[in-house]
Motif scaffolding. Structure first.
Motif, PDB file in Angstrom:
ATOM      1  N   TYR A 106       0.810  -1.217   0.000  1.00 12.39           N
ATOM      2  CA  TYR A 106       0.000   0.000   0.000  1.00 12.39           C
ATOM      3  C   TYR A 106       0.842   1.264   0.000  1.00 12.39           C
ATOM      4  CZ  TYR A 106      -4.245  -2.669   0.218  1.00 12.39           C
ATOM      5  OH  TYR A 106      -5.272  -3.523  -0.111  1.00 12.39           O
ATOM      6  N   GLN A 107       2.080   1.162   0.442  1.00 17.22           N
ATOM      7  CA  GLN A 107       2.983   2.296   0.292  1.00 17.22           C
ATOM      8  C   GLN A 107       3.262   2.524  -1.193  1.00 17.22           C
ATOM      9  OE1 GLN A 107       6.545   2.083   2.662  1.00 17.22           O
ATOM     10  NE2 GLN A 107       7.608   3.625   1.450  1.00 17.22           N
ATOM     11  N   ALA A 108       3.550   1.444  -1.911  1.00 17.42           N
ATOM     12  CA  ALA A 108       3.793   1.547  -3.360  1.00 17.42           C
ATOM     13  C   ALA A 108       2.513   1.947  -4.090  1.00 17.42           C
ATOM     14  CB  ALA A 108       4.310   0.219  -3.895  1.00 17.42           C
ATOM     15  N   ALA A 109       1.373   1.424  -3.620  1.00 15.62           N
ATOM     16  CA  ALA A 109       0.090   1.751  -4.256  1.00 15.62           C
ATOM     17  C   ALA A 109      -0.230   3.227  -4.085  1.00 15.62           C
ATOM     18  CB  ALA A 109      -1.020   0.889  -3.660  1.00 15.62           C
ATOM     19  N   TRP A 110       0.080   3.763  -2.921  1.00 14.30           N
ATOM     20  CA  TRP A 110      -0.161   5.196  -2.690  1.00 14.30           C
ATOM     21  C   TRP A 110       0.659   6.020  -3.677  1.00 14.30           C
ATOM     22  CZ3 TRP A 110       1.932   9.905  -1.899  1.00 14.30           C
ATOM     23  CH2 TRP A 110       1.114  10.899  -1.365  1.00 14.30           C
ATOM     24  N   ASP A 111       1.943   5.690  -3.796  1.00 16.56           N
ATOM     25  CA  ASP A 111       2.819   6.445  -4.698  1.00 16.56           C
ATOM     26  C   ASP A 111       2.340   6.351  -6.147  1.00 16.56           C
ATOM     27  OD1 ASP A 111       4.385   7.098  -2.517  1.00 16.56           O
ATOM     28  OD2 ASP A 111       5.829   5.489  -2.867  1.00 16.56           O
ATOM     29  N   SER A 112       1.927   5.153  -6.547  1.00 17.24           N
ATOM     30  CA  SER A 112       1.452   4.960  -7.914  1.00 17.24           C
ATOM     31  C   SER A 112       0.171   5.739  -8.161  1.00 17.24           C
ATOM     32  CB  SER A 112       1.222   3.470  -8.175  1.00 17.24           C
ATOM     33  OG  SER A 112       0.650   3.265  -9.453  1.00 17.24           O
ATOM     34  N   ASN A 113      -0.764   5.656  -7.210  1.00 19.17           N
ATOM     35  CA  ASN A 113      -2.027   6.368  -7.361  1.00 19.17           C
ATOM     36  C   ASN A 113      -1.814   7.868  -7.372  1.00 19.17           C
ATOM     37  OD1 ASN A 113      -4.643   7.603  -5.715  1.00 19.17           O
ATOM     38  ND2 ASN A 113      -5.177   6.075  -7.233  1.00 19.17           N
ATOM     39  N   TRP A 114      -0.889   8.338  -6.566  1.00 23.26           N
ATOM     40  CA  TRP A 114      -0.596   9.778  -6.499  1.00 23.26           C
ATOM     41  C   TRP A 114      -0.048  10.274  -7.836  1.00 23.26           C
ATOM     42  CZ3 TRP A 114      -1.791  13.384  -2.978  1.00 23.26           C
ATOM     43  CH2 TRP A 114      -1.155  14.620  -3.053  1.00 23.26           C
ATOM     44  N   ASN A 115       0.811   9.475  -8.441  1.00 16.76           N
ATOM     45  CA  ASN A 115       1.462   9.898  -9.682  1.00 16.76           C
ATOM     46  C   ASN A 115       0.607   9.678 -10.927  1.00 16.76           C
ATOM     47  OD1 ASN A 115       3.861  10.682  -8.358  1.00 16.76           O
ATOM     48  ND2 ASN A 115       4.613   8.570  -8.355  1.00 16.76           N
ATOM     49  N   GLU A 116      -0.211   8.618 -10.921  1.00 21.53           N
ATOM     50  CA  GLU A 116      -0.941   8.251 -12.127  1.00 21.53           C
ATOM     51  C   GLU A 116      -2.420   8.607 -12.095  1.00 21.53           C
ATOM     52  OE1 GLU A 116      -0.288   4.138 -12.978  1.00 21.53           O
ATOM     53  OE2 GLU A 116       1.877   4.281 -12.719  1.00 21.53           O
ATOM     54  N   TRP A 252      -8.598  14.676 -16.258  1.00 18.38           N
ATOM     55  CA  TRP A 252      -7.275  14.323 -15.758  1.00 18.38           C
ATOM     56  C   TRP A 252      -6.173  14.709 -16.744  1.00 18.38           C
ATOM     57  CZ3 TRP A 252      -7.805   8.657 -13.550  1.00 18.38           C
ATOM     58  CH2 TRP A 252      -8.759   8.682 -12.533  1.00 18.38           C
ATOM     59  N   ILE A 253      -6.528  14.769 -18.031  1.00 16.33           N
ATOM     60  CA  ILE A 253      -5.502  14.967 -19.048  1.00 16.33           C
ATOM     61  C   ILE A 253      -5.526  16.402 -19.585  1.00 16.33           C
ATOM     62  CG2 ILE A 253      -4.648  14.176 -21.280  1.00 16.33           C
ATOM     63  CD1 ILE A 253      -5.983  11.480 -20.691  1.00 16.33           C
ATOM     64  N   ILE A 254      -6.702  16.914 -19.873  1.00 17.15           N
ATOM     65  CA  ILE A 254      -6.798  18.262 -20.412  1.00 17.15           C
ATOM     66  C   ILE A 254      -7.787  19.070 -19.576  1.00 17.15           C
ATOM     67  CG2 ILE A 254      -6.268  17.525 -22.761  1.00 17.15           C
ATOM     68  CD1 ILE A 254      -9.259  17.653 -23.375  1.00 17.15           C
ATOM     69  N   TRP A 255      -7.716  20.366 -19.715  1.00 15.94           N
ATOM     70  CA  TRP A 255      -8.664  21.232 -19.015  1.00 15.94           C
ATOM     71  C   TRP A 255     -10.059  20.988 -19.557  1.00 15.94           C
ATOM     72  CZ3 TRP A 255      -8.166  24.427 -14.914  1.00 15.94           C
ATOM     73  CH2 TRP A 255      -9.244  25.273 -14.635  1.00 15.94           C
ATOM     74  N   ASP A 256     -10.976  20.665 -18.684  1.00 15.24           N
ATOM     75  CA  ASP A 256     -12.322  20.296 -19.123  1.00 15.24           C
ATOM     76  C   ASP A 256     -13.344  21.062 -18.290  1.00 15.24           C
ATOM     77  OD1 ASP A 256     -14.594  19.178 -20.033  1.00 15.24           O
ATOM     78  OD2 ASP A 256     -14.094  17.104 -19.560  1.00 15.24           O
ATOM     79  N   PRO A 257     -13.849  22.184 -18.805  1.00 12.40           N
ATOM     80  CA  PRO A 257     -14.777  23.016 -18.030  1.00 12.40           C
ATOM     81  C   PRO A 257     -16.012  22.264 -17.556  1.00 12.40           C
ATOM     82  CG  PRO A 257     -14.033  24.157 -19.995  1.00 12.40           C
ATOM     83  CD  PRO A 257     -13.584  22.740 -20.133  1.00 12.40           C
TER      84      PRO A 257
END
Length: 333
Positions: A106-116, A252-257
């Motif tokens: 879950y430490q690795a999962a947190w880092d992955s979720n935070w980044n991706e 998540w990828i582009i600005w979406d009003p």
């Protein structure tokens, strides 16, 4: 009698220490394994809801290790009810390995979720890590390995504290004055300033107000301009708390009003107090770790076993008092 008096004075000192931290109960001695399982079940349910709401996450959440950790905690609870000290310690020792596996995962999962995935599961992973670490530490205390319990607690703080700070900062957003808009019900200036103190490591409330709230407060006159200014990562983290079904993965990828169409904006405004409450609970979790350290240190200094310590700080088992209602740490809804 003198010895008992000294020990009771220590417990009183712990209460005063805890009060100074702004906490109601040290918690470590009072958190039972059944309570941990109950909270993990609640977290697991929230993760399932997020998984159903966000199709992109369906292949990225492995709940099997959480099930394995819960199973290990159940074994620990059974072990501690055994009359044979040898059998009790043997089973408790066996429980530690799957807990370690869960911590690494879950430490690795947190880092992955935070980044991706913009940290939308950050709260859940922090809580799982906290509960698993607490269970492991309690196991070492049952084995009378106080020094090891302190070492594991030090690692828990090293792992959790920076992640908690990142997450709280994300919830606060880059313009925290927006939470003081009249449409954000139930959010006080003092709450926002206290969170700022934690995030910025600054104790001067007036300085924080002048630097982070006063200059931006007029920019929040239009609630639409504030919501539109919230960074994408903060948007999804906030929606993950109050309205998972409204998370818009396109943003998540582009600005979406469209991410701030009326239903989403209304959800944010009507539940802003929940976001602030979540940030406050995360800060309290961090502070609790220091309370735990003090508790174990005093236990060791007095030469008390974990069982002896519990008899001092907890009401008798026959007491009608409901302990669960008083344990604030990690019992987050």
């Amino acid at each position: 009698l003198i010895d008992i008096g000294n020990k009771l004075n220590t417990v009183l000192g712990l209460t005063q220490f805890n009060t100074a931290l702004g906490l109601a109960n040290l918690g470590l001695s009072a958190i039972g394994f059944a309570v941990v399982i109950s909270k993990l079940d609640q977290i697991d349910s929230r993760i399932q809801n997020l998984q159903q709401s966000i199709s992109e996450l369906k292949d990225k959440i492995d709940r099997s290790l959480l099930a394995k950790a819960k199973s290990a905690i159940n074994v620990a609870e059974i072990a501690l009810k055994m009359s044979s000290q040898t059998n009790r310690k043997r089973l408790v020792t066996e429980v530690i390995q799957p807990l370690l596996e869960a911590e690494h995962y879950y430490q690795a999962a947190w880092d992955s979720n935070w980044n991706e995935n913009n940290g939308i599961l950050a709260r859940e992973y922090i809580l799982i890590l906290s509960l698993v670490y607490v269970t492991e530490i309690k196991c070492y205390l049952e084995l009378e390995e106080h020094e090891m319990a302190l070492k594991r607690l030090a690692e828990a703080k090293e792992v959790l504290e920076p992640r908690i700070r990142k997450y709280v900062k994300l919830l606060l957003t880059e313009n925290p004055s927006g939470y003081l808009h009249r449409d954000c019900q139930g959010v006080s200036l003092s709450s926002v300033v206290e969170i700022l103190k934690y995030v910025k490591g600054e104790s001067d409330a007036s300085k924080l107000f002048d630097e982070y709230i006063r200059p931006a407060i007029f920019n929040s006159q239009s609630i639409k301009s504030w919501t539109d200014s919230i960074p994408l990562r903060s948007r999804n983290a906030i929606l993950a708390i109050i309205a998972p079904s409204l998370i818009d993965t396109g943003g998540w990828i582009i600005w979406d009003p469209i991410v701030w169409d009326p239903p989403r904006r209304e959800a944010i405004l009507s539940n802003a107090n929940q976001v602030i409450a979540t940030a406050q609970s995360m800060i309290e979790l961090d502070r609790r770790l220091e309370g735990y350290r003090y508790e174990i240190t005093e236990m060791t200094r007095l030469g008390l076993s974990y069982q002896e310590w519990q008899s001092l700080v907890l009401p008798p088992r026959s007491s009608p008092e409901n302990l669960d209602s008083k344990v604030l740490l990690l019992l987050l809804a």
